[in-house]
Write a protein that holds these residues in place. Structure first.
Motif, PDB file in Angstrom:
ATOM      1  N   ARG A 106       0.831  -1.198   0.000  1.00 15.84           N
ATOM      2  CA  ARG A 106       0.000   0.000   0.000  1.00 15.84           C
ATOM      3  C   ARG A 106       0.869   1.253   0.000  1.00 15.84           C
ATOM      4  O   ARG A 106       0.459   2.293  -0.504  1.00 15.84           O
ATOM      5  CB  ARG A 106      -0.949  -0.007   1.191  1.00 15.84           C
ATOM      6  CG  ARG A 106      -1.890  -1.214   1.151  1.00 15.84           C
ATOM      7  CD  ARG A 106      -2.886  -1.199   2.266  1.00 15.84           C
ATOM      8  NE  ARG A 106      -3.939  -0.215   2.018  1.00 15.84           N
ATOM      9  CZ  ARG A 106      -4.981  -0.046   2.825  1.00 15.84           C
ATOM     10  NH1 ARG A 106      -5.109  -0.791   3.896  1.00 15.84           N
ATOM     11  NH2 ARG A 106      -5.892   0.864   2.544  1.00 15.84           N
ATOM     12  N   THR A 109       2.312   1.515  -3.679  1.00 14.93           N
ATOM     13  CA  THR A 109       1.375   1.988  -4.703  1.00 14.93           C
ATOM     14  C   THR A 109       0.768   3.341  -4.349  1.00 14.93           C
ATOM     15  O   THR A 109      -0.101   3.814  -5.059  1.00 14.93           O
ATOM     16  CB  THR A 109       0.234   0.972  -4.914  1.00 14.93           C
ATOM     17  OG1 THR A 109      -0.421   0.746  -3.661  1.00 14.93           O
ATOM     18  CG2 THR A 109       0.734  -0.342  -5.471  1.00 14.93           C
ATOM     19  N   PRO A 111       0.045   7.229  -4.290  1.00 17.14           N
ATOM     20  CA  PRO A 111       0.324   8.230  -5.329  1.00 17.14           C
ATOM     21  C   PRO A 111       1.509   9.130  -4.994  1.00 17.14           C
ATOM     22  O   PRO A 111       2.052   9.779  -5.865  1.00 17.14           O
ATOM     23  CB  PRO A 111      -0.979   9.043  -5.399  1.00 17.14           C
ATOM     24  CG  PRO A 111      -1.775   8.677  -4.202  1.00 17.14           C
ATOM     25  CD  PRO A 111      -1.330   7.318  -3.784  1.00 17.14           C
ATOM     26  N   TYR A 272       1.379 -12.571   0.921  1.00 17.13           N
ATOM     27  CA  TYR A 272       0.005 -13.079   1.002  1.00 17.13           C
ATOM     28  C   TYR A 272      -0.224 -14.217   0.043  1.00 17.13           C
ATOM     29  O   TYR A 272       0.559 -14.417  -0.852  1.00 17.13           O
ATOM     30  CB  TYR A 272      -0.984 -11.940   0.804  1.00 17.13           C
ATOM     31  CG  TYR A 272      -1.490 -11.732  -0.591  1.00 17.13           C
ATOM     32  CD1 TYR A 272      -0.708 -11.109  -1.557  1.00 17.13           C
ATOM     33  CD2 TYR A 272      -2.746 -12.165  -0.941  1.00 17.13           C
ATOM     34  CE1 TYR A 272      -1.174 -10.891  -2.818  1.00 17.13           C
ATOM     35  CE2 TYR A 272      -3.229 -11.946  -2.212  1.00 17.13           C
ATOM     36  CZ  TYR A 272      -2.448 -11.316  -3.146  1.00 17.13           C
ATOM     37  OH  TYR A 272      -2.937 -11.119  -4.404  1.00 17.13           O
TER      38      TYR A 272
ATOM     39  N   LEU B  96      -1.949  -5.151 -10.006  1.00 18.73           N
ATOM     40  CA  LEU B  96      -1.575  -4.155  -9.001  1.00 18.73           C
ATOM     41  C   LEU B  96      -0.104  -3.751  -9.080  1.00 18.73           C
ATOM     42  O   LEU B  96       0.350  -2.908  -8.313  1.00 18.73           O
ATOM     43  CB  LEU B  96      -1.869  -4.695  -7.595  1.00 18.73           C
ATOM     44  CG  LEU B  96      -3.347  -4.829  -7.238  1.00 18.73           C
ATOM     45  CD1 LEU B  96      -3.516  -5.572  -5.925  1.00 18.73           C
ATOM     46  CD2 LEU B  96      -4.008  -3.458  -7.161  1.00 18.73           C
ATOM     47  N   TYR B 121      -2.420   4.081 -10.328  1.00 14.74           N
ATOM     48  CA  TYR B 121      -2.888   3.467  -9.077  1.00 14.74           C
ATOM     49  C   TYR B 121      -3.427   4.486  -8.066  1.00 14.74           C
ATOM     50  O   TYR B 121      -3.701   4.121  -6.925  1.00 14.74           O
ATOM     51  CB  TYR B 121      -1.754   2.660  -8.438  1.00 14.74           C
ATOM     52  CG  TYR B 121      -1.355   1.460  -9.271  1.00 14.74           C
ATOM     53  CD1 TYR B 121      -2.309   0.551  -9.702  1.00 14.74           C
ATOM     54  CD2 TYR B 121      -0.033   1.249  -9.630  1.00 14.74           C
ATOM     55  CE1 TYR B 121      -1.949  -0.531 -10.483  1.00 14.74           C
ATOM     56  CE2 TYR B 121       0.337   0.160 -10.412  1.00 14.74           C
ATOM     57  CZ  TYR B 121      -0.624  -0.719 -10.833  1.00 14.74           C
ATOM     58  OH  TYR B 121      -0.279  -1.793 -11.606  1.00 14.74           O
ATOM     59  N   ALA B 122      -3.559   5.750  -8.511  1.00 13.63           N
ATOM     60  CA  ALA B 122      -4.021   6.790  -7.583  1.00 13.63           C
ATOM     61  C   ALA B 122      -5.414   6.481  -7.038  1.00 13.63           C
ATOM     62  O   ALA B 122      -5.739   6.857  -5.919  1.00 13.63           O
ATOM     63  CB  ALA B 122      -4.018   8.142  -8.277  1.00 13.63           C
ATOM     64  N   ASP B 125      -7.065   0.613  -4.677  1.00 12.27           N
ATOM     65  CA  ASP B 125      -6.586   0.065  -3.407  1.00 12.27           C
ATOM     66  C   ASP B 125      -6.963  -1.413  -3.366  1.00 12.27           C
ATOM     67  O   ASP B 125      -7.769  -1.876  -4.184  1.00 12.27           O
ATOM     68  CB  ASP B 125      -7.168   0.809  -2.209  1.00 12.27           C
ATOM     69  CG  ASP B 125      -6.167   0.881  -1.050  1.00 12.27           C
ATOM     70  OD1 ASP B 125      -5.336  -0.047  -0.934  1.00 12.27           O
ATOM     71  OD2 ASP B 125      -6.231   1.835  -0.271  1.00 12.27           O
ATOM     72  N   LEU B 128      -5.802  -7.587   0.539  1.00 12.65           N
ATOM     73  CA  LEU B 128      -5.237  -8.865   0.127  1.00 12.65           C
ATOM     74  C   LEU B 128      -5.478  -9.931   1.175  1.00 12.65           C
ATOM     75  O   LEU B 128      -5.279  -9.692   2.365  1.00 12.65           O
ATOM     76  CB  LEU B 128      -3.741  -8.705  -0.118  1.00 12.65           C
ATOM     77  CG  LEU B 128      -3.372  -7.605  -1.118  1.00 12.65           C
ATOM     78  CD1 LEU B 128      -1.870  -7.500  -1.263  1.00 12.65           C
ATOM     79  CD2 LEU B 128      -4.020  -7.871  -2.454  1.00 12.65           C
ATOM     80  N   SER B 151      -3.446   7.263   0.485  1.00 17.54           N
ATOM     81  CA  SER B 151      -4.135   7.159  -0.802  1.00 17.54           C
ATOM     82  C   SER B 151      -4.208   8.499  -1.523  1.00 17.54           C
ATOM     83  O   SER B 151      -4.764   8.586  -2.612  1.00 17.54           O
ATOM     84  CB  SER B 151      -5.560   6.637  -0.603  1.00 17.54           C
ATOM     85  OG  SER B 151      -5.532   5.378   0.031  1.00 17.54           O
ATOM     86  N   SER B 194     -10.397   0.485   5.746  1.00 12.00           N
ATOM     87  CA  SER B 194      -9.175   1.247   5.457  1.00 12.00           C
ATOM     88  C   SER B 194      -8.905   1.297   3.954  1.00 12.00           C
ATOM     89  O   SER B 194      -8.348   2.266   3.454  1.00 12.00           O
ATOM     90  CB  SER B 194      -7.979   0.660   6.205  1.00 12.00           C
ATOM     91  OG  SER B 194      -7.517  -0.516   5.588  1.00 12.00           O
ATOM     92  N   VAL B 195      -9.320   0.246   3.254  1.00 13.41           N
ATOM     93  CA  VAL B 195      -9.163   0.231   1.797  1.00 13.41           C
ATOM     94  C   VAL B 195     -10.084   1.273   1.150  1.00 13.41           C
ATOM     95  O   VAL B 195      -9.729   1.910   0.161  1.00 13.41           O
ATOM     96  CB  VAL B 195      -9.475  -1.181   1.241  1.00 13.41           C
ATOM     97  CG1 VAL B 195      -9.680  -1.155  -0.258  1.00 13.41           C
ATOM     98  CG2 VAL B 195      -8.342  -2.128   1.602  1.00 13.41           C
TER      99      VAL B 195
END
Lengths: 272, 367
Positions: A106, A109, A111, A272, B96, B121-122, B125, B128, B151, B194-195
């Motif tokens: 996270r 990736t 921004p 994972y 991803l 990827y902006a 999310d 996983l 994010s 959270s995602v």
């Protein structure tokens, strides 16, 4: 499920986050964890003082006056070592933990890009390490009854630049951990190598100044033992300190990036 | 089909002219959501074109993903099914950017990930499977604020969204509780929250209901459907839980041995199932009757139940009348008879020849 917040749906006005928000979020997270879970920090301080106590009292029994004469240098070196170990292990272990938790992806990736996040995390680790090492330093001074020159700006600048190079090593170790997950504990052994770097013979072998910690250690000794102020150092010495810090930080980050890219190619990024 | 081949370079590395960053009026560098572009152009949320990934080399090489292509429109909910080892995880990781594909392209909201990884990827999310995805030492709300920032969204501007998420996922009373102190199911919900905290427009969910009890699973499914319906969220969900896929998804992609073997709506897949069958229960069905029926019909199952026999026979239309006639001629008194509706599990088994991995379509088996 309730619909009590239907009205709140009208209030959403998402605004882009700036680097200020990013810095606030990363530093605040570190602060919260430090404040709420002080056991690790306290444990680190206790262990550091225990080993210093063994070194000091044991050494005095064996070496007598010879140790007492060089105690200032030992304290400064030990202070820098606790700083280095704190910065290195927190960065390398942090990356390993993020891999296990599934949060590294996270951050990769985001921004903002991973580099600013990693840099801010590094800054947070340095600040945290300074706090704990300052306590260790104060305790060592009290135990030994030694007097040191504690000019804050000089110490923070030189010690900060010195352990910036260690941050680079931490990133490199973290990158290797991403690639070879079970190697993390072995890499932690590297922190004992910092003792060699801190006590490197920079006057007899000038090339060792290019190693992480070595040149910074020599400058810190002059600052804390001889009382040399930051502005009294030769600009070339300070320039070399900055260059070594940046060089290792950038180099370590490149190793991290390369390792991450290889992990993506091999499909082993994440857990994972 | 895209014929991009591996160049040996990282195709998803960040380009220097990344359009997702710009200088704001006060001079700060600002992360800019790609959603603006997405909303204006109505680009597909995701275009996967000819993606392949091979691990190893020579005789030991394993093709994990083999020339996979599909497009996902904005606001749709697409399920990804496949037996273990089908290539689902590698495919998601490839999309991803966590795995570099050997061939093929991935476009997210019209942006090729090779041209600008950050920009692409902006608005993406992922949750996983098997990972925490958040920080257990922080409280639920602190996680939401942190990951909203990561994010690219100022968390102070989405407090209402966070309140709503907490409410919808029944986490409000735990908002100030450290995640480590919550149950597994609650942690799963925090992970999902959270995602969604940063307002992602496309989310990848891998086994989102794993660890949830029946009620929580239902709540989460309803919330996913609402997010897609009301907020236009595009959801790509991978799960072994057929109930989740059947209930939530507009469309299902089935993978087997690295390839897409089916890609259609749930309804179309169910219609395609070759499973028009009846289940008959009787104490009069003996081996002779079974042998006689086998000569004219396809028997899918024969089992003993409480001193009686229950058989499943593929039959519909005229065959059904013939079956009843044959049973009557054999002196069989039918105690019970019902038609068997095909479900996604049947479709899945028919397509892949394998069980889904965790059981049937029942709610509770994967909770």
């Amino acid at each position: 499920m309730s619909n009590q917040t239907d009205a709140s749906e009208q209030l959403d006005d998402p605004r882009p986050a700036t680097y200020y928000h990013l810095a606030r979020a990363v530093l605040y997270r570190e602060f919260l964890i430090f404040v709420r879970y002080p056991a690790n920090a306290i444990g680190g301080i206790v262990v550091s003082l225990f080993f210093f106590g063994v070194l000091f009292y044991g050494g005095r029994m064996v070496a007598g006056q010879a140790l007492t004469d060089s105690i200032e240098g030992i304290i400064v070196g030990y202070f820098l070592w606790t700083l280095s170990v704190g910065a290195y292990s927190s960065v390398s272990n942090d990356i390993g933990s993020e891999v296990q938790w599934g949060t590294l992806e996270r951050h990769i990736t985001t921004p903002f890009g991973f580099a600013p996040v990693a840099l801010l995390k590094g800054v947070a680790k340095i600040v945290r390490t300074f706090l704990t090492s300052a306590i260790v330093l104060a305790a060592m001074i009290l135990i030994t009854g030694t007097t040191l020159q504690l000019e804050l700006l000089t110490i923070v600048t030189i010690a900060g630049l010195s352990i910036t190079s260690v941050l680079g090593l931490g990133f490199a170790a973290g990158g290797i951990t991403v690639l070879y997950k079970r190697i993390g504990n072995w890499l932690n052994l590297l922190q004992f190598g910092f003792i060699v770097l801190i006590s490197a013979p920079v006057f007899d072998a000038p090339w060792t100044r290019l190693l992480p910690l070595a040149h910074g250690s020599a400058l810190l000794q002059r600052a804390m033992v001889d009382g040399t102020r930051l502005w009294e150092f030769d600009p070339l010495d300070l320039g070399l300190l900055v260059a070594v810090a940046i060089g290792y930080l950038v180099g370590g980050y490149l190793v991290f990036q390369t390792a991450t890219r290889r992990a993506r190619r091999l499909g082993v990024l994440g857990d994972y | 089909m895209n014929d991009t081949t591996s160049t040996g370079q990282d195709p998803t590395e960040q380009s220097t002219d990344d359009a997702s960053f710009r200088l704001s009026e006060n001079g700060d560098t600002t992360a800019v959501s790609a959603s603006t572009t997405a909303e204006v152009t109505s680009e597909p949320a995701l275009v996967v074109d000819g993606v392949s990934k091979r691990f190893g080399s020579g005789e030991d090489a394993v093709v994990a993903v083999d020339d996979v292509s599909f497009t996902i429109e904005q606001g749709s909910v697409v399920g990804l099914l496949g037996p273990n080892g089908a290539g689902k995880t590698t495919l998601i990781k490839s999309i991803l950017g966590m795995v570099l594909p050997d061939e093929g392209t991935v476009q997210v909201f019209g942006t090729d990930v090779r041209d600008g990884r950050r920009g692409a990827y902006a608005d993406v999310d992922a949750m996983l499977e098997g990972a925490r995805n958040d920080y257990w030492r922080l409280t639920v709300r602190e996680n939401l604020r942190y990951f909203a920032t990561i994010s690219g969204i100022d968390p102070d501007s989405v407090t209402a969204r966070h309140d709503r998420l907490l409410d919808r996922l029944e986490l409000t009373e735990y908002a100030d509780t450290a995640v480590r102190n919550l149950s597994r199911g609650m942690k799963q919900k925090v992970s999902l929250a959270s995602v969604l905290a940063g307002g992602a427009k496309l989310v990848f969910l891998d086994e989102p209901t794993l660890g949830l009890d029946v009620e929580s699973s239902r709540t989460l499914r309803e919330e996913l459907k609402r997010l897609a319906r009301e907020e236009g969220l595009t959801i790509f969900v991978s799960s072994h839980n057929m109930r989740v896929i059947e209930d939530v998804c507009d469309r299902v992609i089935v993978m087997s041995d690295g390839r897409v073997v089916a890609d259609d709506t749930v309804e179309a897949l169910l219609r395609s199932a070759d499973r028009n069958a009846v289940q008959i229960t009787s104490a009069d069905i003996d081996d002779g009757v079974v042998r006689a029926l086998e000569r004219e019909f396809k028997l899918l199952a024969v089992e003993a139940v409480d001193g009686r026999r229950r058989i499943e026979v593929r039959a519909s239309g005229d065959d059904l009348y013939l079956l009843v006639d044959r049973l009557r001629e054999a002196g069989v008194t039918i105690d019970g008879m019902r038609t068997i509706e095909p479900d996604l599990e049947d479709v899945f088994v028919g397509l892949t020849g394998k069980q889904s991995g965790l059981g049937g379509a029942g709610e509770g088996w994967s909770q």
